[in-house]
Design an enzyme around this catalytic site. Structure first.
Site, mmCIF file in Angstrom:
data_model
loop_
_atom_site.group_PDB
_atom_site.id
_atom_site.type_symbol
_atom_site.label_atom_id
_atom_site.label_comp_id
_atom_site.label_asym_id
_atom_site.label_seq_id
_atom_site.Cartn_x
_atom_site.Cartn_y
_atom_site.Cartn_z
ATOM 1 N N GLY A 265 0.822 -1.205 0.000
ATOM 2 C CA GLY A 265 0.000 0.000 0.000
ATOM 3 C C GLY A 265 0.853 1.251 0.000
ATOM 4 N N ASP B 116 1.970 -0.215 12.012
ATOM 5 C CA ASP B 116 1.882 -1.549 12.617
ATOM 6 C C ASP B 116 3.156 -2.372 12.456
ATOM 7 O OD1 ASP B 116 1.663 -1.844 9.895
ATOM 8 O OD2 ASP B 116 -0.058 -3.190 9.950
ATOM 9 N N ASP C 199 -0.681 2.555 8.827
ATOM 10 C CA ASP C 199 -1.224 1.888 10.019
ATOM 11 C C ASP C 199 -0.283 1.928 11.213
ATOM 12 O OD1 ASP C 199 -3.549 1.284 8.704
ATOM 13 O OD2 ASP C 199 -3.069 -0.830 8.356
ATOM 14 N N ARG D 173 -6.524 -2.454 10.489
ATOM 15 C CA ARG D 173 -7.084 -3.811 10.480
ATOM 16 C C ARG D 173 -6.636 -4.617 11.697
ATOM 17 N NH1 ARG D 173 -5.068 -5.853 5.547
ATOM 18 N NH2 ARG D 173 -3.232 -6.496 6.718
ATOM 19 N N THR E 64 3.907 2.672 5.839
ATOM 20 C CA THR E 64 2.516 2.222 5.968
ATOM 21 C C THR E 64 1.801 3.137 6.948
ATOM 22 O OG1 THR E 64 1.076 0.461 6.851
ATOM 23 C CG2 THR E 64 3.331 0.513 7.658
ATOM 24 N N ARG F 209 1.348 -5.481 -5.771
ATOM 25 C CA ARG F 209 1.545 -6.722 -5.030
ATOM 26 C C ARG F 209 1.841 -7.818 -6.053
ATOM 27 N NH1 ARG F 209 -0.156 -5.247 0.047
ATOM 28 N NH2 ARG F 209 -1.734 -3.606 0.124
ATOM 29 N N ASP G 60 5.062 -5.057 6.237
ATOM 30 C CA ASP G 60 5.582 -6.372 6.602
ATOM 31 C C ASP G 60 5.630 -7.343 5.424
ATOM 32 O OD1 ASP G 60 2.865 -6.659 6.394
ATOM 33 O OD2 ASP G 60 2.565 -7.544 8.365
#
Length: 327
Positions: free
Chosen positions: A14, A133, A131, A175, A129, A75, A106
């Site tokens: 992303g 995360d 997020d 998410r 990213t 991707r 990741d």
């Protein structure tokens, strides 16, 4: 490790604001050290196909303020196979590329780590990213920009909520983790924040909204991380509240991919620049299979396997702050 003369840079997964700034930093650090730099279009997919472009300091002018990634992102299913990775390795060697800087999350790092293990090819990762995360860094590229984007949107939604005595459920990205929801919830003064790490439960959510109503609040904002476990979806939460609190006019706003776009914040531009310099100079120092991160406001290296397997922790102190602020 052989002397590195040419470094490839790519973005994968992303997109996130700050990726262009990181590419710029990698290219200009290579130029500073008299190292050639090659841009790889469309991540691992472009790597397998040899979709490369030579970059120099002038190639990346005027991109530090641009969102997204000019090298594009994709991707790749084929790269997950040994045959696909062999194809990518052959393309890199044919272009005389000696090392790789990968910018992504990741999934990107997992591919880079396996590639390094199979071909002993030097790789360094930069976390990109929204997020936030990824283990091994307090901030990923794009996270700060996303927070500012979402807070601005929620401020505008609140104008409508207060004008019509409405309750808004605002779903934000996250998410697996609730970093965005928790921070923007506190920053935007939300009445409730729902994140995957804290299972509030439908009954407690209802009790909180009842207390808000009894305290005189005529409108409310509830920020929901997309990975929250209370309901099957934010729309199920809406239906539940409407059933038990018919006095509320309940609306849902799913912010979606707008959170990824926009010009990167000053913080993300500076962070990208610091990470890009560290990534290139780490490769030139003979380091490989690491991720560049920000820890205690210092740029540090974390082994890729730890960055992938570790879990970023939600800020418990901020959860307590949010509990007090929503009183």
């Amino acid at each position: 490790m052989e002397k590195i003369k040419k470094i490839g840079v790519m973005t994968s997964g992303g997109d996130a604001p700050g990726m262009n700034a990181a590419i710029r930093a990698v290219v200009r650090t290579c130029a500073y050290h008299n190292i050639d730099c090659v841009g790889i279009y469309r991540g691992y997919e472009g790597m397998m196909q040899g979709d490369f472009i030579d970059l120099n300091a002038r190639s990346v002018k005027g991109i530090i303020n641009k969102g997204g990634t000019f090298l594009k992102s994709a991707r790749s299913i084929e790269f997950r196979t040994k045959e696909g990775r062999q194809k990518a390795y052959n393309a890199l060697r044919a272009a005389n590329i000696d090392a790789l800087v990968t910018i992504g999350g990741d999934g990107t790092f997992t591919g880079a780590m396996i590639f390094n293990q199979e071909f002993d090819f030097p790789v360094i990762g930069i976390p990109g990213t929204i997020d936030n995360d990824i283990f091994g860094t307090s901030h990923t590229l794009g996270y700060d920009t996303a927070l500012n984007t979402v807070v601005e949107v929620i401020d505008k939604i609140r104008d409508t909520a207060s004008s019509h005595n409405r309750l808004f459920f605002v779903e934000v990205m996250g998410r697996d983790v609730g970093h965005i929801a928790l921070n923007v919830g506190v920053g935007a003064g939300a009445e409730e924040i729902l994140i995957p790490e804290e299972d509030l439960g439908l009954d407690r959510l209802l009790e909180s909204l009842v207390r808000s109503k009894e305290s005189g609040k005529s409108s409310s904002i509830v920020v929901v991380a997309e990975g929250d476990k209370i309901g099957k979806s934010v729309f199920e939460l809406k239906d539940y509240v409407e059933e038990h609190m018919p006095e509320y006019d309940v609306r849902v706003s799913v912010l979606g991919h707008m959170q990824r776009g926009g010009s990167p914040s000053c913080f993300d531009r500076v962070l990208a620049s610091r990470m890009g310099v560290k990534a290139v100079e780490s490769l030139l120092d003979g380091k490989s299979n690491y991720m560049v991160g920000l820890l205690c406001d210092k740029i540090a290296l974390t082994p890729l396997d730890r960055a992938i397997k570790g879990q970023s922790k939600i800020n418990k102190e901020l959860i307590r702050v949010s509990d007090i602020m929503t009183t």
